[in-house]
Motif scaffolding. Structure first.
Motif, PDB file in Angstrom:
ATOM      1  N   ALA A 267      -8.910  -0.999   6.301  1.00 48.10           N
ATOM      2  CA  ALA A 267     -10.344  -1.146   6.069  1.00 48.10           C
ATOM      3  C   ALA A 267     -11.068  -1.755   7.258  1.00 48.10           C
ATOM      4  CB  ALA A 267     -10.582  -2.011   4.833  1.00 48.10           C
TER       5      ALA A 267
ATOM      6  N   ASP B 265      -3.155   7.358  -5.351  1.00 44.16           N
ATOM      7  CA  ASP B 265      -3.446   7.904  -4.025  1.00 44.16           C
ATOM      8  C   ASP B 265      -3.589   6.820  -2.974  1.00 44.16           C
ATOM      9  OD1 ASP B 265      -7.047   8.519  -4.517  1.00 44.16           O
ATOM     10  OD2 ASP B 265      -5.771   6.786  -4.962  1.00 44.16           O
ATOM     11  N   GLY B 266      -3.230   5.593  -3.329  1.00 40.72           N
ATOM     12  CA  GLY B 266      -3.311   4.496  -2.381  1.00 40.72           C
ATOM     13  C   GLY B 266      -4.691   3.920  -2.212  1.00 40.72           C
ATOM     14  N   SER B 267      -5.650   4.318  -3.068  1.00 38.85           N
ATOM     15  CA  SER B 267      -7.029   3.875  -2.892  1.00 38.85           C
ATOM     16  C   SER B 267      -7.289   2.485  -3.440  1.00 38.85           C
ATOM     17  CB  SER B 267      -7.989   4.868  -3.559  1.00 38.85           C
ATOM     18  OG  SER B 267      -7.686   5.018  -4.937  1.00 38.85           O
ATOM     19  N   ASN B 268      -6.442   1.991  -4.328  1.00 34.04           N
ATOM     20  CA  ASN B 268      -6.652   0.662  -4.914  1.00 34.04           C
ATOM     21  C   ASN B 268      -5.856  -0.402  -4.164  1.00 34.04           C
ATOM     22  OD1 ASN B 268      -8.328   1.619  -6.919  1.00 34.04           O
ATOM     23  ND2 ASN B 268      -6.675   1.946  -8.372  1.00 34.04           N
TER      24      ASN B 268
ATOM     25  N   SER C 246       0.827  -1.207   0.000  1.00 30.23           N
ATOM     26  CA  SER C 246       0.000   0.000   0.000  1.00 30.23           C
ATOM     27  C   SER C 246       0.857   1.251   0.000  1.00 30.23           C
ATOM     28  CB  SER C 246      -0.936   0.021   1.216  1.00 30.23           C
ATOM     29  OG  SER C 246      -0.194   0.043   2.421  1.00 30.23           O
TER      30      SER C 246
ATOM     31  N   ALA D  23      -6.051  10.187  -7.693  1.00 28.36           N
ATOM     32  CA  ALA D  23      -6.273   8.794  -8.104  1.00 28.36           C
ATOM     33  C   ALA D  23      -5.767   8.576  -9.527  1.00 28.36           C
ATOM     34  CB  ALA D  23      -7.757   8.445  -8.011  1.00 28.36           C
ATOM     35  N   PRO D  24      -5.253   7.369  -9.866  1.00 31.30           N
ATOM     36  CA  PRO D  24      -5.233   6.180  -9.006  1.00 31.30           C
ATOM     37  C   PRO D  24      -3.999   6.089  -8.123  1.00 31.30           C
ATOM     38  CG  PRO D  24      -4.447   5.574 -11.165  1.00 31.30           C
ATOM     39  CD  PRO D  24      -4.810   7.034 -11.239  1.00 31.30           C
TER      40      PRO D  24
ATOM     41  N   ASP E 194      -6.911  -6.632   6.476  1.00 30.27           N
ATOM     42  CA  ASP E 194      -6.756  -5.267   5.977  1.00 30.27           C
ATOM     43  C   ASP E 194      -6.996  -4.319   7.149  1.00 30.27           C
ATOM     44  OD1 ASP E 194      -7.016  -2.737   4.823  1.00 30.27           O
ATOM     45  OD2 ASP E 194      -7.868  -3.525   2.979  1.00 30.27           O
TER      46      ASP E 194
ATOM     47  N   ASP F  77       0.690   5.140   1.232  1.00 37.89           N
ATOM     48  CA  ASP F  77      -0.024   6.034   2.144  1.00 37.89           C
ATOM     49  C   ASP F  77       0.571   7.422   1.987  1.00 37.89           C
ATOM     50  OD1 ASP F  77      -1.337   7.406   4.088  1.00 37.89           O
ATOM     51  OD2 ASP F  77      -0.847   6.041   5.727  1.00 37.89           O
TER      52      ASP F  77
END
Length: 694
Positions: A631, A456-459, A429, A453-454, A628, A431
């Motif tokens: 999450a 930005d660490g969101s995937n 990841s 994105a993409p 995770d 961050d």
């Protein structure tokens, strides 16, 4: 027009009562519940010149609503979800407020305009469109002067008209594609209405709009690939076989190879009839499929050994239509047939339960857990905050084209605090925090800014570290080390965003590494990183249900187990259940250990009493897990693997749904040795558990 604001209020009395009644229960779940979302109202006016309006508030995570009518009158009383309130307005335009209250005192307020006019609607404008992503769904939007609401008769026999607020979108999914007469009628407070009618062709989406998820990088010895662009595929001597019963086409989606099977009864393929393919050491079979919305035919995979004899078949489970489905099957599931062994698989079949009109297939392969378990890189890394840690030049060791000096490091402080985390389970990841260095190709100004994105660490992403080869490969769109733009194909935005990037890496100390990537002929981006911390897996260890009242239960919301709160007598009666253990291995393995007895429910053939554990929920199958932390979830992979109760899973409750191959639970650490877990096993059905570490 909707203006949303979030209000945090403290309901002293309600929370005091709740805490007294639940002294023994953990309330972290309640505290973590978000404010109500998607708040709006359906507003309908009576067409009789009276100004009578019916307001039905809508939203998610709501316990009660309060309506402020916006005309100086008193607010409504509390309105329960699903209920409405009537109010009579004078002619005019009003800003009504809808306040939605949640379980833990958080509320959300939106403002919605209500127009009450005794003039008939005029200038009706209607837009009717096929949905671009959902097959056979039609979206209608209407606007008109003096109108407050509108109704759509979609023209399908047996369907009821649907009412919507003016300028909002109303959607309807048809049973079949074809041409339908759609009538839109706009309403004001006047008796007169205005209508529009159109014969509209409803279309069906018969092909996926995007590709299946990209499989992770694997060592060649860990995978036997039948068909995938990611791996080296085995040679298929026959595809399709002459005895197949389907129309077969090899096609592409955005440059990615896929199989299109139409009128599928079964597709046969032959590896070779001499020695076949050896999948005996593989632990899982993976396949991605896509079928159009509404398709229900079951799909199956059969493997055949014509050398030593026998065959075996597994179902892909309940068919899910309209999106790519990634199916993981345990190879032990092929043990139920008369297959002599899995060493010489000569034929493979993709079968349909009945003829399937359209099926797309991708990423069909067998695999096992990595033999090269990620190690060495595990932990959280940052760019070294020293001159020369970032740069580019014509050769490795030469950053003369752009050497980031001390001033550069200071200016880019928002970049040098970004972290790159390599998990012990193979996860990766980025961050970036609230800000990072955003370059012009990302829409920035070579300055600190909000991550884009993409990148930005969101995937989600994974990694494979090849210590012998001195490389690390990141798998996942947007995952990167050093600079987002530099990849193996070139530099963004001149090339497409890659699904994976491979870097050369060398340790210069126990907690320091040098990396480089050639992003073009003779263009070497180079980075120096230092390890901030090593990853420790807080789940690793042996857990069991807390032997206390309230540790097991189910209810309509997180924090509410009123439907079945397991009290002290329940805990005592189920002693054979409360000694079951759940073992999370540091290597990513998971196991259920039920001992000689556990609590066996009627759907398992038991009598709601202690009894012998029943397969597959007896710990006999191998399983893994993925935690995770960001999450707050843990996913168990393996048929029969579970936490708390075997019957509760993401699809529903056994035996009403198929036994899943994986289950994802929400998880919160109360302290280092206590966790609370829940799974929503149906709309508004929350099974909740409290576990403690041995």
């Amino acid at each position: 027009m909707k203006i949303v604001k979030y209000v945090l209020s403290i309901c002293f009395v309600a929370l005091a009562v709740y805490s007294c009644a639940q002294d023994d229960d953990n309330t972290d779940f309640v505290n973590s519940i978000q404010a109500p979302t998607n708040i709006s109202a359906n507003v309908v006016v009576t067409q009789d010149n009276t100004g009578l309006v019916t307001i039905t508030p809508l939203g998610e995570g709501v316990t009660t609503y309060v309506i402020g009518f916006g005309d100086g009158s008193d607010n409504s009383d509390d309105i329960n979800p699903g209920s409405s309130v009537n109010h009579t307005y004078e002619e005019g335009t009003y800003e009504a407020t809808i306040t939605a209250n949640g379980l833990n005192g958080l509320s959300t307020t939106v403002t919605q305009q209500i127009v009450v006019s005794f003039q008939a609607p005029e200038n009706l404008m209607v837009t009717i469109e096929n949905d671009t992503a959902i097959s056979r769904q039609v979206n209608v939007t209407a606007s008109a002067d003096f109108a407050l609401s509108y109704e759509v008769d979609f023209g399908q026999s047996g369907s009821d008209p649907i009412m919507g607020n003016i300028e909002d979108t109303v959607s309807f999914m048809y049973d079949a594609a074809g041409t339908y007469t759609i009538t839109v009628t706009a309403f004001s407070a006047a008796v007169e209405t205005v209508s529009y009618t159109e014969d509209f062709e409803v279309t069906e989406i018969l092909a996926p709009l995007s590709n299946a998820p990209i499989p992770p990088s694997r060592d060649a010895g860990d995978v036997v690939s039948i068909f995938s662009d990611v791996y080296s595929n085995v040679t298929l001597n026959e595809l399709p076989t002459v005895w197949s019963s389907t129309n077969f086409s090899a096609t592409t989606i955005d440059g990615n190879n896929v199989w299109l099977l139409s009128s599928l009864d079964f597709l046969g393929m032959v590896t070779n009839y001499d020695i076949g393919e050896d999948v005996s050491t593989m632990e899982k079979m993976h396949i991605d499929y896509w079928v159009p919305s509404g398709a229900t035919n079951g799909l199956l995979v059969k493997i055949v050994n014509t050398v030593d004899g026998g065959e075996a078949e597994q179902s892909l489970g309940t068919t899910v239509s309209g999106s790519w489905q990634s199916i993981e099957l345990d190879m032990t599931g092929f043990d139920d047939g008369d297959l002599a062994n899995k060493n010489k698989i000569t034929q493979l079949l993709i079968d349909s339960d009945g003829v399937s009109d359209v099926v797309y297939i991708d990423n069909f392969y067998f695999y096992k857990a990595p033999s090269n378990t990620p190690e060495g890189l595990e932990g959280t890394w940052r760019m070294a905050s020293v001159a020369g840690s970032l740069g580019v030049g014509p050769g490795v060791g030469d950053i003369s084209w752009f050497p980031c000096d001390d001033a550069c490091v200071t200016e880019r402080a928002c970049y040098f605090d970004d972290t790159y985390t390599f998990g012990s389970d193979g996860s990766f990841s980025n961050d970036l925090g609230a800000e990072s260095w955003i370059e012009p190709w990302q829409g920035g100004g070579d300055a600190c800014g909000v991550p884009v994105a993409p990148h930005d660490g969101s995937n989600p992403a994974t990694y494979t570290y090849n210590e012998a080869g001195g490389t690390v490969t990141l798998n996942g769109i947007g995952a990167y080390l050093g600079l987002a733009k530099a990849n193996n194909q070139g530099e963004l935005p001149d090339v497409a965003v890659p699904g994976s990037v491979t870097y050369n890496v060398a340790f210069t100390g126990a907690n320091s590494i040098d990396l480089y990537i050639e992003s073009g002929a003779g263009v070497f981006w180079q980075y120096k990183m230092v390890r901030e911390s090593a990853i420790s897996n807080p789940l690793a260890g042996t857990w069991l249900m807390a032997s206390e009242s309230g540790s097991l239960g189910v209810g309509p919301a997180v924090g509410d187990i009123s439907w079945f709160p397991c009290d002290d007598p329940c805990v005592a009666e189920r002693a054979c259940y409360f000694d079951d253990t759940y073992v999370f291995g540091a290597d990513g393995s998971f196991s259920n250990n039920l001992g000689a007895e556990s609590w066996i429910e009627p759907w398992q053939g038991g009598g709601d009493a202690c009894g012998t554990p029943v397969a597959p929920h007896d710990g006999s199958n191998t399983a893994t897990y993925l935690y995770d932390e960001g999450a707050g979830t843990v996913t168990l992979n393996g048929i029969g693997a579970y936490l708390g109760l075997a019957k509760a899973n993401n699809q529903g409750e056994l035996p009403d749904v198929a036994v899943p191959t994986s289950i994802t639970y929400n998880l919160t650490f109360v302290d280092a040795n206590t966790i609370t877990v829940y799974v929503e096993s149906g709309a508004g059905v929350f099974w909740q558990y409290k576990l403690v570490k041995q």
